[in-house]
Design a protein around this motif. Structure first.
Motif, PDB file in Angstrom:
ATOM      1  N   LEU B 312       0.838  -1.204   0.000  1.00 57.45           N
ATOM      2  CA  LEU B 312       0.000   0.000   0.000  1.00 57.45           C
ATOM      3  C   LEU B 312       0.863   1.241   0.000  1.00 57.45           C
ATOM      4  O   LEU B 312       0.505   2.273  -0.569  1.00 57.45           O
ATOM      5  N   PHE B 313       2.027   1.121   0.655  1.00 62.60           N
ATOM      6  CA  PHE B 313       2.848   2.312   0.794  1.00 62.60           C
ATOM      7  C   PHE B 313       3.774   2.521  -0.391  1.00 62.60           C
ATOM      8  O   PHE B 313       4.623   3.398  -0.365  1.00 62.60           O
ATOM      9  N   MET B 314       3.613   1.675  -1.382  1.00 61.60           N
ATOM     10  CA  MET B 314       4.527   1.818  -2.504  1.00 61.60           C
ATOM     11  C   MET B 314       4.100   2.916  -3.466  1.00 61.60           C
ATOM     12  O   MET B 314       4.913   3.440  -4.212  1.00 61.60           O
ATOM     13  N   THR B 315       2.813   3.237  -3.467  1.00 61.30           N
ATOM     14  CA  THR B 315       2.370   4.298  -4.377  1.00 61.30           C
ATOM     15  C   THR B 315       2.548   5.635  -3.685  1.00 61.30           C
ATOM     16  O   THR B 315       2.088   5.844  -2.571  1.00 61.30           O
ATOM     17  N   ASP B 316       3.227   6.511  -4.344  1.00 60.34           N
ATOM     18  CA  ASP B 316       3.372   7.845  -3.757  1.00 60.34           C
ATOM     19  C   ASP B 316       2.596   8.853  -4.593  1.00 60.34           C
ATOM     20  O   ASP B 316       1.942   8.513  -5.568  1.00 60.34           O
ATOM     21  N   ARG B 317       2.715  10.083  -4.197  1.00 61.66           N
ATOM     22  CA  ARG B 317       1.835  11.064  -4.802  1.00 61.66           C
ATOM     23  C   ARG B 317       2.255  11.407  -6.225  1.00 61.66           C
ATOM     24  O   ARG B 317       1.543  12.079  -6.933  1.00 61.66           O
ATOM     25  N   TYR B 318       3.392  10.968  -6.639  1.00 61.08           N
ATOM     26  CA  TYR B 318       3.806  11.292  -7.995  1.00 61.08           C
ATOM     27  C   TYR B 318       3.424  10.206  -8.979  1.00 61.08           C
ATOM     28  O   TYR B 318       3.700  10.299 -10.148  1.00 61.08           O
ATOM     29  N   ASP B 319       2.797   9.150  -8.449  1.00 59.02           N
ATOM     30  CA  ASP B 319       2.329   8.106  -9.352  1.00 59.02           C
ATOM     31  C   ASP B 319       1.112   8.579 -10.099  1.00 59.02           C
ATOM     32  O   ASP B 319       0.337   9.402  -9.623  1.00 59.02           O
ATOM     33  N   ASP B 320       0.930   7.970 -11.251  1.00 63.55           N
ATOM     34  CA  ASP B 320      -0.224   8.388 -12.049  1.00 63.55           C
ATOM     35  C   ASP B 320      -1.351   7.410 -11.935  1.00 63.55           C
ATOM     36  O   ASP B 320      -1.918   6.989 -12.911  1.00 63.55           O
ATOM     37  N   GLY B 321      -1.671   7.024 -10.755  1.00 65.76           N
ATOM     38  CA  GLY B 321      -2.754   6.061 -10.629  1.00 65.76           C
ATOM     39  C   GLY B 321      -4.072   6.764 -10.422  1.00 65.76           C
ATOM     40  O   GLY B 321      -4.143   7.981 -10.289  1.00 65.76           O
ATOM     41  N   PRO B 322      -5.107   5.969 -10.359  1.00 64.33           N
ATOM     42  CA  PRO B 322      -6.418   6.603 -10.160  1.00 64.33           C
ATOM     43  C   PRO B 322      -6.615   7.073  -8.720  1.00 64.33           C
ATOM     44  O   PRO B 322      -7.520   7.826  -8.431  1.00 64.33           O
ATOM     45  N   ILE B 323      -5.760   6.593  -7.848  1.00 59.48           N
ATOM     46  CA  ILE B 323      -5.993   6.868  -6.431  1.00 59.48           C
ATOM     47  C   ILE B 323      -4.842   7.717  -5.914  1.00 59.48           C
ATOM     48  O   ILE B 323      -3.680   7.401  -6.148  1.00 59.48           O
ATOM     49  N   LYS B 324      -5.203   8.738  -5.187  1.00 59.90           N
ATOM     50  CA  LYS B 324      -4.172   9.569  -4.563  1.00 59.90           C
ATOM     51  C   LYS B 324      -4.252   9.383  -3.067  1.00 59.90           C
ATOM     52  O   LYS B 324      -5.315   9.590  -2.471  1.00 59.90           O
ATOM     53  N   MET B 325      -3.133   8.946  -2.472  1.00 63.20           N
ATOM     54  CA  MET B 325      -3.175   8.646  -1.052  1.00 63.20           C
ATOM     55  C   MET B 325      -2.136   9.449  -0.302  1.00 63.20           C
ATOM     56  O   MET B 325      -1.166   9.936  -0.890  1.00 63.20           O
ATOM     57  N   THR B 326      -2.348   9.519   0.975  1.00 59.39           N
ATOM     58  CA  THR B 326      -1.322  10.100   1.850  1.00 59.39           C
ATOM     59  C   THR B 326      -0.960   9.064   2.897  1.00 59.39           C
ATOM     60  O   THR B 326      -1.803   8.522   3.588  1.00 59.39           O
ATOM     61  N   HIS B 327       0.301   8.748   2.928  1.00 59.70           N
ATOM     62  CA  HIS B 327       0.796   7.898   4.004  1.00 59.70           C
ATOM     63  C   HIS B 327       2.237   8.294   4.243  1.00 59.70           C
ATOM     64  O   HIS B 327       2.664   9.333   3.777  1.00 59.70           O
ATOM     65  N   TRP B 328       2.989   7.492   4.953  1.00 58.71           N
ATOM     66  CA  TRP B 328       4.302   7.969   5.348  1.00 58.71           C
ATOM     67  C   TRP B 328       5.270   8.038   4.179  1.00 58.71           C
ATOM     68  O   TRP B 328       6.261   8.752   4.231  1.00 58.71           O
ATOM     69  N   GLN B 329       4.984   7.272   3.142  1.00 63.44           N
ATOM     70  CA  GLN B 329       5.905   7.328   2.017  1.00 63.44           C
ATOM     71  C   GLN B 329       5.339   8.108   0.849  1.00 63.44           C
ATOM     72  O   GLN B 329       5.828   7.982  -0.266  1.00 63.44           O
ATOM     73  N   SER B 330       4.276   8.866   1.095  1.00 64.53           N
ATOM     74  CA  SER B 330       3.634   9.472  -0.061  1.00 64.53           C
ATOM     75  C   SER B 330       4.464  10.579  -0.651  1.00 64.53           C
ATOM     76  O   SER B 330       4.204  11.022  -1.756  1.00 64.53           O
ATOM     77  N   ASP B 331       5.470  11.010   0.039  1.00 68.24           N
ATOM     78  CA  ASP B 331       6.344  12.017  -0.543  1.00 68.24           C
ATOM     79  C   ASP B 331       7.446  11.402  -1.363  1.00 68.24           C
ATOM     80  O   ASP B 331       8.301  12.100  -1.865  1.00 68.24           O
ATOM     81  N   GLY B 332       7.408  10.149  -1.516  1.00 69.46           N
ATOM     82  CA  GLY B 332       8.463   9.511  -2.299  1.00 69.46           C
ATOM     83  C   GLY B 332       8.985   8.303  -1.548  1.00 69.46           C
ATOM     84  O   GLY B 332       9.195   8.338  -0.342  1.00 69.46           O
ATOM     85  N   VAL B 333       9.132   7.216  -2.280  1.00 69.91           N
ATOM     86  CA  VAL B 333       9.585   5.989  -1.637  1.00 69.91           C
ATOM     87  C   VAL B 333      11.046   6.135  -1.251  1.00 69.91           C
ATOM     88  O   VAL B 333      11.868   6.604  -2.037  1.00 69.91           O
ATOM     89  N   GLU B 334      11.338   5.713  -0.035  1.00 75.92           N
ATOM     90  CA  GLU B 334      12.729   5.804   0.443  1.00 75.92           C
ATOM     91  C   GLU B 334      13.580   4.760  -0.214  1.00 75.92           C
ATOM     92  O   GLU B 334      13.217   3.607  -0.289  1.00 75.92           O
ATOM     93  N   ALA B 335      14.693   5.186  -0.640  1.00 75.61           N
ATOM     94  CA  ALA B 335      15.657   4.201  -1.133  1.00 75.61           C
ATOM     95  C   ALA B 335      17.017   4.836  -1.061  1.00 75.61           C
ATOM     96  O   ALA B 335      17.144   6.062  -1.092  1.00 75.61           O
ATOM     97  N   SER B 336      17.985   4.017  -0.948  1.00 82.03           N
ATOM     98  CA  SER B 336      19.323   4.583  -0.982  1.00 82.03           C
ATOM     99  C   SER B 336      20.123   3.843  -2.027  1.00 82.03           C
ATOM    100  O   SER B 336      19.954   2.642  -2.228  1.00 82.03           O
ATOM    101  N   ILE B 337      20.965   4.566  -2.679  1.00 80.28           N
ATOM    102  CA  ILE B 337      21.706   3.976  -3.807  1.00 80.28           C
ATOM    103  C   ILE B 337      22.630   2.871  -3.314  1.00 80.28           C
ATOM    104  O   ILE B 337      22.757   1.825  -3.931  1.00 80.28           O
ATOM    105  N   ILE B 338      23.216   3.125  -2.169  1.00 81.62           N
ATOM    106  CA  ILE B 338      24.185   2.145  -1.688  1.00 81.62           C
ATOM    107  C   ILE B 338      23.504   0.802  -1.440  1.00 81.62           C
ATOM    108  O   ILE B 338      24.004  -0.253  -1.826  1.00 81.62           O
ATOM    109  N   VAL B 339      22.333   0.892  -0.798  1.00 84.05           N
ATOM    110  CA  VAL B 339      21.636  -0.358  -0.491  1.00 84.05           C
ATOM    111  C   VAL B 339      21.265  -1.082  -1.774  1.00 84.05           C
ATOM    112  O   VAL B 339      21.413  -2.299  -1.902  1.00 84.05           O
ATOM    113  N   GLU B 340      20.815  -0.304  -2.764  1.00 84.85           N
ATOM    114  CA  GLU B 340      20.419  -0.943  -4.016  1.00 84.85           C
ATOM    115  C   GLU B 340      21.610  -1.586  -4.708  1.00 84.85           C
ATOM    116  O   GLU B 340      21.535  -2.712  -5.193  1.00 84.85           O
ATOM    117  N   LEU B 341      22.729  -0.842  -4.704  1.00 83.07           N
ATOM    118  CA  LEU B 341      23.923  -1.389  -5.328  1.00 83.07           C
ATOM    119  C   LEU B 341      24.365  -2.671  -4.637  1.00 83.07           C
ATOM    120  O   LEU B 341      24.732  -3.651  -5.272  1.00 83.07           O
TER     121      LEU B 341
END
Lengths: 297, 718
Positions: B312-341
């Protein structure tokens, strides 16, 4: 139950039961009280000279101990040489061995089933073992003080006298323990002697005097009582003389001990028999007098 | 009103029962008339003084009551939908000014209003009343008497108006709000989205109520309109939360459609930090109090809800879905480059590691190394054990299966960090060793130390051969034993001197193995100590065997002395009639053994003490190795840096109150104590503690049996 006439007014007879209500108090007894009491029915009547004869066994053992200690004293003082002692003991042993068989004309040997060869074997084993260990035996108690050794030996010899099998059927009797204690004492004393040959001879002599001599005496007593009395008297004399040469006070004490054991104690026993006061009655535990061996298959 | 601030550490076991907020309401005005009485005895002295003590304390029943959330009886019910006049379901901003946005919804006339809606011109999105009639979705009824608790994420406090989605837990009468869906939305799409989420997350997410955040004064129309929404998204009860401007105090109310009577609900608003609750892991209480288990499960239900709704928290406000939600990640999903690498790089690294490990373990398990002398040697050296243990750890880390649950993940992380620290410390040690020719210095001091030890032993033996401590020993035996042991030491010294030219080289190569980890270096040290003191071990074995034999012989001969024998069949002592020669020899031997006992006993005592000393030193080293092996460093660091990740329970902080408004609490995570962290996440080690109790150890020492205090788990017990 025959009813006894009672002086008191109730006509009823007193019965020795508690489950019936009777006009008597619970601890009432009539004149038939304790009429089944018997006293000293198992008391034995002793004859003085028989008892004296039987006390020879104790005299024998005391003399054995005395002879052993005196011999050790002589060896320690250097008066007696080990070879001499060994020779004398060997001769006596051979004599005793022959006598042992001759007394009952071979009946005992046949009954026990012990062959001469087995005797020889055990003698050889024992001698070899003792001879091999005698150097160890000699240095065994080097670091222990003399007083300790003397005390230990005295204690062991006393134990030997206490636990010896004098022929009585008592629980304290343990021939194994008494013999072992005597051997222990002999090893303790033998370790004080100058050389290992002394130790070997001492231990062998102890074995002969504590193990073989009582066997011979028992047989002698059973077969030839008069011979036995003579031998006992002779043995006692030898012991006294030997002890006298070492210490006269000791000899006097030992003589008095022997006399009291052989003469005084039987007299006391017989006199004290009259003061016996054992009561028997129907309250005793039941003893099965029947021979139950017929139930065995 | 003063802020009543009572924060208590609550374990999960005490979630329901220990929240002792005593609040006294003065007067009976306002809607919620609830008086929350759960005063446990803990709270007696610490209750906040709500100073508006117009409180009639007669309202409070006894302070030692264990009740929670007592539902006050005199509440008025909320009358359901029909008489409300609703607005269209439109975004307030889309309402054209002056447009007739009101429709009257007659009682039961939902269908007619649908028709009305279909024909209306729509700059607005019209709802299709899909679920209008489906008012009465069967849900398990709420437990009567429990107060409604709404868990509201703090990040949504400033969200725009919308509807609340989350999970309703009927058994606890609590609603966990996960997000706020903003206008405009189509109810059918919302429902479909919720179904998808439900399928993926396996959590029953539904629409819970409405959220009204009006920046200006209260807008009546909007609130009525939001109430109407309750008829579309049928949920029992329908929760309405509204906030005015920047006021801290919100209005909460519920709509009960099923019951006729108008009941006023008591609502408690609990704020929670969504991100923290999602990331944290609840640890059940270690002691199983029966009250604890059921309460723990209640709390864990809430935690699990938030944690499983990750999708549920994967969609943030910049997604183009039909639903606009507010939750803790709605300002953008947290990620760090180092962890991904690192995640990307870890897969081939793991595969390579697995391959190498399989090679190594194949070599180790080969038949070549299983021959008897070698296998015996491997089992005795603790280095091999430690290497095997680390190999096992590496296998755990590099396995391709993902960690199933939290425990496995923590275990993997702990092993990884432990290995890392170990290797780092080992390399540190190595760098110190190989600097400035330390190895040479070590090798140079080794031979003199060994010589010194041997000399000390020789002095000891000379002392024993004399009259040690005034005891009187048998001279002959003394001499024999002393000379025997002296010869042994002489052999040992010659051996050491023979090896001396090679010591430095051996040490140099052995020191290289410290790069495998500090634990390996310590194990090598322990093994070196064992090798250097091998002669002490030999002496101990000789002395112990001699003493054991003597004690055994003495006990048997003592029985012979008394004329008894050990009956093996009956396991008891019986009387026995011995032969004459048996008696003689037995007594002779008994005497000899008895008089030689002090000498042997003394030698045995001395060498046992020496051996015990060596064993203690080795044991200390092994303890250190165990400590490094089993300490869960990752968990401890996590507890230190991100303490909310390891939760023992929650604590509630009472925020400012106002009459007529629901009770506000702030839920904070109570982290696990360091002791429980270590205890829960300890890594298992391979060695076990002494297997003998003290009494059996003393008995073994007395009888002269050989003692092996540190037995490894894998070895068979004899």
């Amino acid at each position: 139950m025959v009813c006894a006439q009672v002086e008191t007014s109730p006509r009823r007879c007193w019965q020795k039961v508690l489950y019936e209500r009777q006009p008597f108090p619970d601890n009432y007894v009539d004149q038939r009280f304790l009429e089944e009491l018997r006293k000293n029915i198992h008391a034995r009547q002793y004859q003085y000279w028989n008892v004296v004869f039987e006390s020879g066994v104790v005299v024998q053992q005391l003399c054995s101990v005395c002879v052993f200690v005196v011999t050790w004293w002589y060896m320690d003082a250097g008066v007696l040489s080990p070879q001499g002692l060994f020779g004398a003991a060997l001769l006596t042993s051979l004599l005793g061995y022959v006598l042992f068989d001759a007394i009952d004309a071979g009946v005992g040997r046949r009954e026990s089933g012990r062959t001469r060869w087995a005797d020889l074997k055990s003698t050889l084993v024992f001698t070899a073992f003792t001879y091999g260990f005698s150097p160890v035996l000699k240095t065994l108690t080097e670091s222990i003080s003399t007083d300790t050794i003397y005390a230990m030996s005295a204690f062991m010899l006393l134990g030997h006298l206490i636990f010896f099998d004098y022929g009585a059927n008592a629980a304290i009797v343990s021939s194994t323990l008494s013999l072992n204690m005597a051997i222990f004492a002999s090893v303790c004393l033998a370790s004080r002697l100058p050389r290992s040959l002394h130790a070997f001879v001492m231990v062998t002599f102890a074995m002969q005097i504590f193990a073989l001599w009582p066997m011979l005496q028992k047989k002698l007593k059973a077969r030839t009582p008069y011979c036995y009395v003579g031998v006992t008297a002779l043995f006692a004399l030898v012991a006294l003389v030997g002890l006298a040469s070492v210490s006269s006070v000791g000899a006097v004490l030992f003589a008095s001990l022997l006399l009291s054991v052989s003469c005084l104690c039987p007299y006391c026993l017989i006199r004290l028999q009259q003061l016996k006061d054992n009561i028997h009655g129907p309250w005793d535990e039941a003893e099965i007098k029947e021979d139950l061996s017929r139930f065995l298959m | 009103m003063r802020t009543s601030h009572c924060s208590h550490n609550l374990g999960a076991a005490q979630f329901r029962s220990h929240v002792a907020i005593s609040r006294e309401r003065a007067g009976c005005g306002g809607r919620g008339k609830g008086v929350f009485l759960s005063c446990s005895s803990l709270w007696h002295g610490r209750l906040p003084h709500s100073s508006e003590a117009a409180a009639d304390t007669s309202r409070l029943p006894g302070r030692s009551a264990w009740l929670c959330w007592v539902h006050h009886s005199a509440l008025s019910a909320v009358i359901c939908a029909p008489q409300l006049s609703k607005a269209l379901i439109t975004h307030p901003k889309h309402i054209p000014v002056g447009a007739p946005s009101h429709r009257v919804w007659s009682a039961g006339g939902l269908r007619s209003s649908c028709e009305l809606h279909r024909t209306a011109p729509s700059p607005v999105r019209t709802p299709r009343v899909g679920g209008g009639q489906r008012c009465g979705v069967s849900r398990p009824p709420r437990i009567a008497g429990m107060v409604l608790k709404v868990f509201f994420p703090s990040c949504c406090s400033s969200a725009e108006s919308g509807i609340l989605i989350g999970r309703w837990i009927p058994e606890q009468s609590s609603a966990v709000v996960l997000a706020v869906v903003h206008f405009p939305f189509i109810p059918v799409q919302v429902k479909q989205y919720l179904r998808e989420v439900q399928q993926v997350a396996k959590v029953s997410v539904s629409v819970l109520g409405s959220w009204n955040n009006s920046k200006q004064e209260k807008e009546e129309s909007l609130s009525e309109f939001l109430e109407d929404l309750g008829t579309i998204f049928s949920h029992e009860p329908w929760i309405q939360i509204s906030k005015e401007g920047d006021s801290k105090f919100w209005n909460c109310s519920t709509l009960q459609k099923q019951s006729d009577s108008h009941r006023e609900e008591e609502i408690i608003l609990v704020y929670y930090d969504q991100r923290k609750v999602m990331l944290s892991h609840l640890h059940p209480p270690l002691d199983t109090a029966d009250l604890g288990a059921e309460d723990a499960s209640k709390l864990s239900a809430i935690f699990n809800t938030v944690a499983s709704s990750k999708v549920l928290f994967m969609t943030d406000r910049y997604d183009d879905g039909p639903i606009k939600m507010t939750h803790w990640q709605s300002d953008g999903v947290e990620a760090s480059i180092i962890v991904e690498l690192m995640k990307q790089a870890s897969v081939p690294a793991c595969m390579l590691l697995t391959f190498l490990l399989s090679l190594v373990s194949g070599v180790c398990n080969s038949r070549l190394l299983k021959f008897w002398p070698l296998s015996f040697l491997w089992s005795k050296l603790s280095t091999c054990e430690q290497l095997g243990h680390r190999l096992q750890h590496l296998q755990v880390i590099s396995s391709s299966k993902k960690a199933q649950n939290q425990t496995q993940l923590m275990r993997k992380a702990n092993i990884f960090v432990s290995l890392l620290i170990d290797v780092a410390l080992g390399i540190l040690l190595m760098s110190w060793l190989y600097r400035k020719n330390q190895i040479g210095h070590l090798a140079d001091t080794l031979i003199p130390v060994a010589d010194h030890v041997a000399e000390e032993l020789q002095d000891l033996l000379q002392w024993l051969m004399g009259a040690p401590a005034g005891l009187k020993m048998n001279r002959a035996l003394d001499q024999v034993l002393g000379r025997f042991f002296l010869y042994h030491i002489h052999l040992w010294i010659s051996y050491i001197h023979l090896m001396s030219p090679f010591i430095e080289m051996i040490l140099w190569y052995v020191g290289l193995s410290a790069c495998l980890g500090l634990t390996v270096a310590l194990c090598i040290l322990s093994d070196i100590i064992a090798l250097l003191t091998f002669h002490i071990y030999c002496f101990y074995v000789y002395g112990a065997r001699l003493y054991c034999l003597k004690i055994y012989g003495l006990s048997s001969l003592w029985r012979l002395f008394r004329g008894k024998k050990w009956n093996v069949l009956r396991q008891r002592v019986d009387s026995c009639s011995y032969d004459l020669d048996q008696l003689f020899i037995g007594t002779l031997l008994f005497t000899i053994l008895l008089f030689l006992l002090p000498t042997t006993a003394l030698y045995y005592l001395v060498f046992t003490l020496l051996r015990l000393l060596v064993v203690i030193v080795q044991g200390l080293i092994h303890l250190l190795v165990d400590l490094i092996d089993s300490l869960p460093l990752y968990s401890v660091i996590l507890r230190f840096c991100r303490s909310y990740r390891l939760a023992a329970g929650v604590k509630f902080r009472v925020l400012e109150q106002q009459d007529g408004k629901p009770l506000r609490l702030l839920m904070q995570i109570n982290p696990l104590s360091y002791g429980s962290v270590v205890q829960t996440y300890r890594l298992p080690t391979y060695s076990c503690y002494p297997k003998d109790s003290w009494t059996s150890l003393c008995k073994k020492l007395f009888l002269g049996e050989l003692i092996y205090p540190w037995k490894h788990k894998g070895e068979k017990q004899d």
